[in-house]
Design a protein around this motif. Structure first.
Motif, short mmCIF file in Angstrom:
data_model
loop_
_atom_site.label_atom_id
_atom_site.label_comp_id
_atom_site.label_asym_id
_atom_site.label_seq_id
_atom_site.Cartn_x
_atom_site.Cartn_y
_atom_site.Cartn_z
N TRP A 19 0.86 -1.18 0.00
CA TRP A 19 0.00 0.00 0.00
C TRP A 19 0.90 1.23 0.00
O TRP A 19 1.73 1.40 0.88
CB TRP A 19 -0.91 -0.01 1.22
CG TRP A 19 -2.01 -1.02 1.10
CD1 TRP A 19 -1.93 -2.34 1.42
CD2 TRP A 19 -3.32 -0.80 0.60
NE1 TRP A 19 -3.14 -2.95 1.16
CE2 TRP A 19 -4.01 -2.03 0.66
CE3 TRP A 19 -3.98 0.33 0.12
CZ2 TRP A 19 -5.32 -2.16 0.25
CZ3 TRP A 19 -5.31 0.19 -0.28
CH2 TRP A 19 -5.96 -1.04 -0.22
N LEU A 38 -6.53 1.93 -6.42
CA LEU A 38 -7.55 1.68 -5.40
C LEU A 38 -7.11 2.45 -4.16
O LEU A 38 -6.09 2.13 -3.56
CB LEU A 38 -7.70 0.19 -5.10
CG LEU A 38 -8.94 -0.15 -4.27
CD1 LEU A 38 -10.20 0.01 -5.13
CD2 LEU A 38 -8.87 -1.57 -3.74
N ASN A 40 -7.92 3.69 -0.39
CA ASN A 40 -8.70 3.31 0.78
C ASN A 40 -8.51 4.33 1.89
O ASN A 40 -7.39 4.58 2.32
CB ASN A 40 -8.30 1.92 1.26
CG ASN A 40 -9.00 1.50 2.53
OD1 ASN A 40 -8.37 1.37 3.56
ND2 ASN A 40 -10.30 1.30 2.45
N PHE A 58 -8.61 -6.83 2.15
CA PHE A 58 -7.36 -6.29 1.62
C PHE A 58 -6.12 -7.10 1.97
O PHE A 58 -5.11 -7.01 1.27
CB PHE A 58 -7.16 -4.84 2.05
CG PHE A 58 -8.22 -3.91 1.51
CD1 PHE A 58 -8.73 -4.08 0.23
CD2 PHE A 58 -8.70 -2.88 2.27
CE1 PHE A 58 -9.70 -3.23 -0.27
CE2 PHE A 58 -9.66 -2.01 1.78
CZ PHE A 58 -10.17 -2.18 0.50
N ALA A 67 -4.66 -7.72 -6.97
CA ALA A 67 -4.14 -6.36 -6.92
C ALA A 67 -2.76 -6.27 -7.55
O ALA A 67 -2.44 -5.30 -8.24
CB ALA A 67 -4.11 -5.86 -5.48
N LEU A 71 -3.88 -3.47 -9.90
CA LEU A 71 -4.11 -2.25 -9.13
C LEU A 71 -2.84 -1.66 -8.56
O LEU A 71 -1.88 -2.38 -8.28
CB LEU A 71 -5.06 -2.55 -7.95
CG LEU A 71 -6.44 -3.09 -8.28
CD1 LEU A 71 -7.12 -3.56 -6.99
CD2 LEU A 71 -7.28 -2.03 -8.98
N LEU A 73 -2.21 0.26 -5.11
CA LEU A 73 -2.92 0.45 -3.85
C LEU A 73 -2.41 1.69 -3.12
O LEU A 73 -1.20 1.86 -2.96
CB LEU A 73 -2.75 -0.78 -2.97
CG LEU A 73 -3.16 -2.12 -3.59
CD1 LEU A 73 -2.80 -3.27 -2.67
CD2 LEU A 73 -4.65 -2.13 -3.92
N ARG A 75 -3.25 3.97 0.50
CA ARG A 75 -4.01 4.09 1.75
C ARG A 75 -3.87 5.50 2.29
O ARG A 75 -2.77 6.04 2.38
CB ARG A 75 -3.53 3.08 2.79
CG ARG A 75 -4.30 3.23 4.10
CD ARG A 75 -4.29 2.01 4.99
NE ARG A 75 -5.07 0.93 4.39
CZ ARG A 75 -4.58 -0.29 4.19
NH1 ARG A 75 -3.37 -0.60 4.52
NH2 ARG A 75 -5.35 -1.22 3.65
N THR A 110 -13.61 3.33 -0.02
CA THR A 110 -12.67 2.79 -0.99
C THR A 110 -13.05 3.35 -2.35
O THR A 110 -14.22 3.29 -2.74
CB THR A 110 -12.72 1.25 -0.98
OG1 THR A 110 -12.51 0.80 0.36
CG2 THR A 110 -11.66 0.67 -1.89
#
Length: 147
Positions: A19, A38, A40, A58, A67, A71, A73, A75, A110
């Protein structure tokens, strides 16, 4: 045997997507690798549904595998406990992300974003209907619509 298992577990996690904390870096990676972002929004030390979503979705092997291929990621955490406080720079960065993507301050939230920063879809909270498979299916549907 136990140490072998631990080693394999660590080795497997080393390949898991990480992340990120910086949206601009995430956009660059998403453009380069043709992936969605993505994002979050989490209250990692006070939001029960955030903690549950992280653990059940997750951190699942199925999600991490998906992911890794599809993706980037990111956060944006908003911890409340003094011991978990972020750096002032990270706090400012997360607040700017919230101004754009989470103006109502919903947790967890999200957001699926394309490489240019455009929001494609979002999920509020952690509804009972949200699991790894439904999340993946909804992301894939957005991907198909974009191409």
């Amino acid at each position: 045997m136990k140490s072998l298992f631990t080693f394999l577990l660590i080795l497997g996690m080393a390949n898991a997507p990480q992340w990120q904390l910086n949206m601009e870096q995430a956009k660059t990676e998403a453009k380069t690798n043709h992936k969605f972002i993505l994002l979050n929004f989490s209250g990692s030390d006070w939001c029960g549904p955030c903690i549950k979503l992280k653990k059940e979705v997750f951190e699942s092997e199925a999600f991490l595998s998906y992911a890794d291929k599809n993706l980037v990621l990111v956060r944006a955490d908003f911890p409340r406990s003094k011991k978990n406080q972020l750096s002032p720079q990270q706090t400012t960065h997360n607040e700017s992300l919230a101004e754009r993507y989470n103006p109502e301050g919903q947790f967890p939230l999200t957001v699926l974003i394309d490489a240019s920063g455009k929001e494609l879809k979002h999920w509020v909270g952690y509804p009972a209907t949200l699991n790894v498979q439904t999340l993946v299916n909804e992301i894939d549907a957005q991907h198909a619509a974009a191409h």
